[in-house]
Scaffold this motif. Structure first.
Motif, short mmCIF file in Angstrom:
data_model
loop_
_atom_site.label_atom_id
_atom_site.label_comp_id
_atom_site.label_asym_id
_atom_site.label_seq_id
_atom_site.Cartn_x
_atom_site.Cartn_y
_atom_site.Cartn_z
N GLY A 1 0.80 -1.23 0.00
CA GLY A 1 0.00 0.00 0.00
C GLY A 1 0.82 1.26 0.00
O GLY A 1 0.44 2.26 0.62
N LEU A 2 1.93 1.26 -0.73
CA LEU A 2 2.84 2.41 -0.70
C LEU A 2 2.17 3.72 -1.11
O LEU A 2 2.51 4.77 -0.61
CB LEU A 2 4.05 2.15 -1.61
CG LEU A 2 4.98 1.02 -1.20
CD1 LEU A 2 6.16 0.93 -2.17
CD2 LEU A 2 5.50 1.22 0.22
N GLY A 3 1.25 3.67 -2.06
CA GLY A 3 0.68 4.90 -2.57
C GLY A 3 -0.61 5.34 -1.91
O GLY A 3 -1.19 6.34 -2.33
N TRP A 4 -1.08 4.63 -0.91
CA TRP A 4 -2.39 4.94 -0.35
C TRP A 4 -2.47 6.35 0.22
O TRP A 4 -3.53 6.96 0.22
CB TRP A 4 -2.75 3.95 0.75
CG TRP A 4 -2.98 2.55 0.25
CD1 TRP A 4 -2.98 2.15 -1.06
CD2 TRP A 4 -3.21 1.39 1.03
NE1 TRP A 4 -3.20 0.79 -1.13
CE2 TRP A 4 -3.35 0.29 0.14
CE3 TRP A 4 -3.31 1.16 2.39
CZ2 TRP A 4 -3.60 -1.00 0.58
CZ3 TRP A 4 -3.55 -0.14 2.84
CH2 TRP A 4 -3.70 -1.21 1.93
N ASP A 5 -1.35 6.87 0.72
CA ASP A 5 -1.37 8.19 1.38
C ASP A 5 -0.70 9.27 0.56
O ASP A 5 -0.58 10.40 1.01
CB ASP A 5 -0.66 8.11 2.74
CG ASP A 5 -1.36 7.14 3.69
OD1 ASP A 5 -2.36 7.53 4.27
OD2 ASP A 5 -0.89 6.00 3.79
#
Length: 416
Positions: free
Chosen positions: A61-65
């Motif tokens: 989930g690297l890009g979730w934030d």
């Protein structure tokens, strides 16, 4: 468009490389390269354990934030924050060491950004942490017999019964349904509805004996990544309808945009590794001396570069940092991407057999033991890629979308 790696990206690369070097050891090192096209059955236990290892390291989930504009750090759900370029860096390093094929792609890159865009805070808090920990595996309940690329023709129904929906119908070509803990299902929640109307996006637990049956579909490769799934009154909580009842089509189309966003770049890194394998085979066998084959190899390399630049251009159109799988690029961009990679990958499979020559048509068989026909990696690649221009939206459907929604051409008249 400028797309390069800065100092912070290279620091992130060093961190990723160090982590992979430290953790991709023992049984995980033995699983390197497992789980590619046609080999999804390899190392199930090891690859599920690897998902949990990735989760403990915060690499899911690297890009979730990233939409918040905050750089590397700890995200709200146990994941690392990362910019778009850092997501690409991670994918490059992951491919470089041939780390095991991901089991959690559907949950991480399809469902999670969909929940972030359309889900309630309660849904996000319930479902994102288990995905980030590598504990929950998901599958996608979209296609049906008679409603594959023409998804609006689906007939699976979900009837409201108090606080739950009861789902009845059949889905097909459901990747990893035999392993998944949950399935996001498109179903008609409005009786008598047709086309895009009256469809809802439901989150359905797979552990419902007697209500959900999974039947593997044997493929040309001899493996069974895909499945038929039968729902007979399967229960989904009303609180697990994403985007509200009757709004499933909008949610589903948003998900397809995420599917062809950042994850397309990750896919292309895998394609580069496969192309490298075909080139190595051509060199070792001497096939590279054939000028026609050599030209085809160069053309495959050049087309892969073009696909990468197109993907970067499309993502750049979304405003730069975009979250995991951010689609960008406007209407039709995802259809263009699907047309490009589906045909390219299929031609790569054909080229692999061209490089092998007549030997590509046979494989080692121990007749004394009655052993089954064993496929090598290039043979599996060829057989698997025959489906690339069909699944995920056939080429014909993608061309219709581009013609009607981008070029404004008249819609084809339908028989009454």
């Amino acid at each position: 468009m400028e797309f390069g790696f800065g100092v912070e990206d290279e620091e992130f690369r060093a961190e990723a490389r160090a982590w992979l070097g430290e953790h991709l050891t023992g049984v995980f090192a033995g699983a390197a390269g497992w789980g590619g096209p046609g080999s999804e059955h390899e190392g199930s236990a090891e690859r599920r354990a690897w998902e949990r290892e990735l989760g403990r390291g915060g690499w899911i989930g690297l890009g979730w934030d990233s939409g918040s504009g905050v750089g590397v750090g700890v995200g709200a759900y146990g994941n690392r924050r990362a910019t778009l370029t850092q997501q690409v860096v991670w994918a490059e390093e992951y491919a470089r060491v041939r780390a095991p094929g991901r089991y959690g792609h559907i949950g991480e890159n399809l469902l999670a950004p969909t929940l972030l865009a359309h889900g309630t805070r309660e849904q996000q808090d319930e479902f994102l942490p288990p995905i980030a920990r590598g504990e929950a595996l998901w599958c996608q309940g979209y296609s049906e017999p008679g409603a594959g690329s023409d998804l609006a023709g689906l007939r699976t129904a979900a009837v409201r019964d108090g606080d739950v929906y009861r789902v009845t119908g059949q889905k097909i070509w459901t990747s990893l349904a035999h392993e998944a803990d949950w399935c996001f299902v498109l179903a008609r929640t409005e009786a008598g509805s047709r086309g895009h109307r009256g469809i809802s996006f439901l989150l359905v637990p797979m552990d419902q004996p007697g209500r959900i049956e999974v039947r593997p579909i044997r493929q040309l490769t001899g493996t069974s990544e895909f499945n038929e799934v039968f729902f007979d009154g399967a229960v989904a909580r009303a609180a697990h309808v994403v985007g509200g009842a009757g709004n499933g089509w909008r949610v589903a189309m948003g998900l397809l945009g995420f599917e062809r966003g950042v994850s397309t770049l990750v896919q292309q890194i895998g394609f580069a590794e496969e192309l490298g394998g075909v080139v190595r085979e051509a060199v070792s066998s001497g096939a590279v001396a054939d000028p026609v084959l050599r030209d085809r190899l160069v053309r495959q390399w050049a087309e892969l570069k073009v696909m990468r630049w197109n993907a970067l251009r499309t993502l750049g159109g979304s405003g730069g940092s975009g979250g995991s799988g951010g689609s960008g690029g406007g209407a039709g961009a995802s259809s263009v991407a699907k047309l490009l990679w589906g045909g390219w990958h299929q031609r790569l499979g054909e080229l692999a057999m061209g490089v092998r020559g007549a030997a590509g048509a046979v494989g080692p068989v121990d007749w004394s033991e009655g052993a089954p026909y064993e496929l090598d990696a290039l043979q599996r690649l060829f057989l698997f890629t025959r489906a690339d221009t069909i699944y995920g939206g056939s080429d014909e459907i993608q061309r219709n979308i581009i013609a009607e929604r981008v070029l404004g051409l008249p819609r084809e008249a339908k028989a009454r």
